[in-house]
Design an enzyme around this catalytic site. Structure first.
Site, PDB file in Angstrom:
ATOM      1  N   SER A 160      33.563  45.759  38.589  1.00 52.65           N
ATOM      2  CA  SER A 160      33.646  44.402  39.131  1.00 52.65           C
ATOM      3  C   SER A 160      32.783  44.205  40.368  1.00 52.65           C
ATOM      4  O   SER A 160      32.798  43.128  40.960  1.00 52.65           O
ATOM      5  CB  SER A 160      35.103  44.047  39.457  1.00 52.65           C
ATOM      6  OG  SER A 160      35.635  44.943  40.420  1.00 52.65           O
ATOM      7  N   HIS A 195      39.844  45.426  35.064  1.00 49.35           N
ATOM      8  CA  HIS A 195      40.882  46.276  34.466  1.00 49.35           C
ATOM      9  C   HIS A 195      41.212  45.961  33.007  1.00 49.35           C
ATOM     10  O   HIS A 195      41.453  46.865  32.211  1.00 49.35           O
ATOM     11  CB  HIS A 195      42.178  46.160  35.275  1.00 49.35           C
ATOM     12  CG  HIS A 195      42.169  46.909  36.569  1.00 49.35           C
ATOM     13  ND1 HIS A 195      42.260  48.287  36.638  1.00 49.35           N
ATOM     14  CD2 HIS A 195      42.082  46.471  37.850  1.00 49.35           C
ATOM     15  CE1 HIS A 195      42.235  48.671  37.910  1.00 49.35           C
ATOM     16  NE2 HIS A 195      42.129  47.595  38.665  1.00 49.35           N
ATOM     17  N   HIS A 213      38.694  40.579  40.007  1.00 48.20           N
ATOM     18  CA  HIS A 213      38.734  42.042  39.990  1.00 48.20           C
ATOM     19  C   HIS A 213      39.747  42.545  38.978  1.00 48.20           C
ATOM     20  O   HIS A 213      39.447  43.420  38.158  1.00 48.20           O
ATOM     21  CB  HIS A 213      39.092  42.597  41.368  1.00 48.20           C
ATOM     22  CG  HIS A 213      39.463  44.054  41.336  1.00 48.20           C
ATOM     23  ND1 HIS A 213      38.540  45.066  41.349  1.00 48.20           N
ATOM     24  CD2 HIS A 213      40.682  44.666  41.252  1.00 48.20           C
ATOM     25  CE1 HIS A 213      39.149  46.237  41.272  1.00 48.20           C
ATOM     26  NE2 HIS A 213      40.455  46.016  41.211  1.00 48.20           N
ATOM     27  N   GLU A 232      40.134  53.188  39.201  1.00 52.04           N
ATOM     28  CA  GLU A 232      39.359  52.255  40.013  1.00 52.04           C
ATOM     29  C   GLU A 232      37.876  52.626  40.107  1.00 52.04           C
ATOM     30  O   GLU A 232      37.016  51.744  40.043  1.00 52.04           O
ATOM     31  CB  GLU A 232      39.944  52.157  41.427  1.00 52.04           C
ATOM     32  CG  GLU A 232      41.240  51.383  41.513  1.00 52.04           C
ATOM     33  CD  GLU A 232      41.085  49.879  41.296  1.00 52.04           C
ATOM     34  OE1 GLU A 232      39.951  49.408  41.130  1.00 52.04           O
ATOM     35  OE2 GLU A 232      42.114  49.193  41.290  1.00 52.04           O
TER      36      GLU A 232
END
Length: 291
Positions: free
Chosen positions: A211, A151, A146, A192
């Protein structure tokens, strides 16, 4: 969420409710620093771990066209070959010259103040353990896949990279003003789970969307999904779901739009929020336009 300053050594951090302690070795024989960073223990990765990373990367990469933003797709190869878990130091050799950022390993979730401090110093914390095969579709806490896949590619974008550093600086100020909860909601709905408007339609840029195979399709193409333009007060008043897909997503026009929107001093916004009602997940307010 209550910020906790690390004092002597590092201890696990819990966000929300859980029936088990956070995963991750927060001692490492004294190798975890008081800022929660630690060496990436590359030797602990098994062939099963590398296989899990390879399969996760392949599955998610196949879904990106038409769903992920152009900047993310362009930067993804900079993570390195997907056959094995990357070494953070190898990514740093490409990332630091590009935007001045570096990856640092952490054992798991870390307190808000420690997290904000790292971001303010252009250091992105990446959890160094990866989910087990039985957690392939869902893992409770953010893991290496993740953090790294979701990111890191956008840290190669100069505008997004500057925004994330500014968020870290703003987080330290929010902590002093008792407004971490409000600012954390903005992080949730942008970094996010944010969507961006491109010339060819809406795309995802948030790591939690990028993700997740199910949420990526749901967020961008779901017929029942609610998408509205990002408004700071609206986002910071809104509660979110941690146990299911988001019912509502916020949309920006560009990373420069996000940077400019969040550049002013948030202190007056925090004062305004005290007089405003909070918004439950999924509620659309009167007059809001769905995109």
């Amino acid at each position: 969420m209550t910020p906790t300053e690390p004092k002597s050594g590092a201890t696990p951090t819990v966000y929300g409710q859980s029936e088990r302690a956070p995963r991750g070795d927060y001692s490492r024989g004294g190798l975890v620093n008081t800022d929660y960073t630690c060496p990436q223990n590359y030797a602990i990765y098994t062939e099963a771990d590398h296989n899990t990373y390879r399969q996760l990367h392949a599955r998610q990469s196949a879904l990106l066209p038409g769903l992920a933003c152009d900047q993310f797709i362009a930067a993804l190869p900079l993570l390195g070959k997907p056959e094995r878990i990357p070494r953070f130091e190898d990514i740093n050799q490409r990332l630091q010259p590009a935007t001045g950022w570096q990856l640092v390993a952490v054992p798991g979730l870390i307190p808000e103040v420690a997290f904000f401090t790292l971001l303010a110093n252009r250091q992105f914390p990446v959890t160094d353990w990866i989910r087990k095969p039985e957690e392939f579709d869902y893992v409770v806490e953010p893991d290496l896949f993740h953090d790294l896949f979701g990111h890191v590619p956008l840290l190669f974008d100069p505008v997004f990279a500057d925004h994330l550093q500014a968020y870290g600086v703003g987080g330290l100020k929010a902590n002093r003003l008792g407004a971490c909860e409000q600012l954390s909601r903005l992080y949730w709905f942008t970094i996010e789970f944010g969507l961006i408007r491109q010339h060819d339609g809406l795309r995802a840029y948030g790591a939690g969307v990028l993700s997740s195979p199910g949420e990526l399709v749901h967020a961008v193409r779901g017929e029942q999904t609610q998408r509205i333009a990002l408004d700071l007060l609206r986002a910071m008043r809104s509660h979110y779901r941690i146990d299911s897909f988001q019912p509502t997503y916020f949309v920006i026009d560009s990373f420069q739009h996000l940077f400019d929107l969040t550049a002013p001093d948030f202190t007056p916004l925090y004062a305004q929020l005290l007089a405003l009602d909070e918004i439950p997940p999924g509620l659309i307010l009167s007059g809001e336009e769905l995109l």
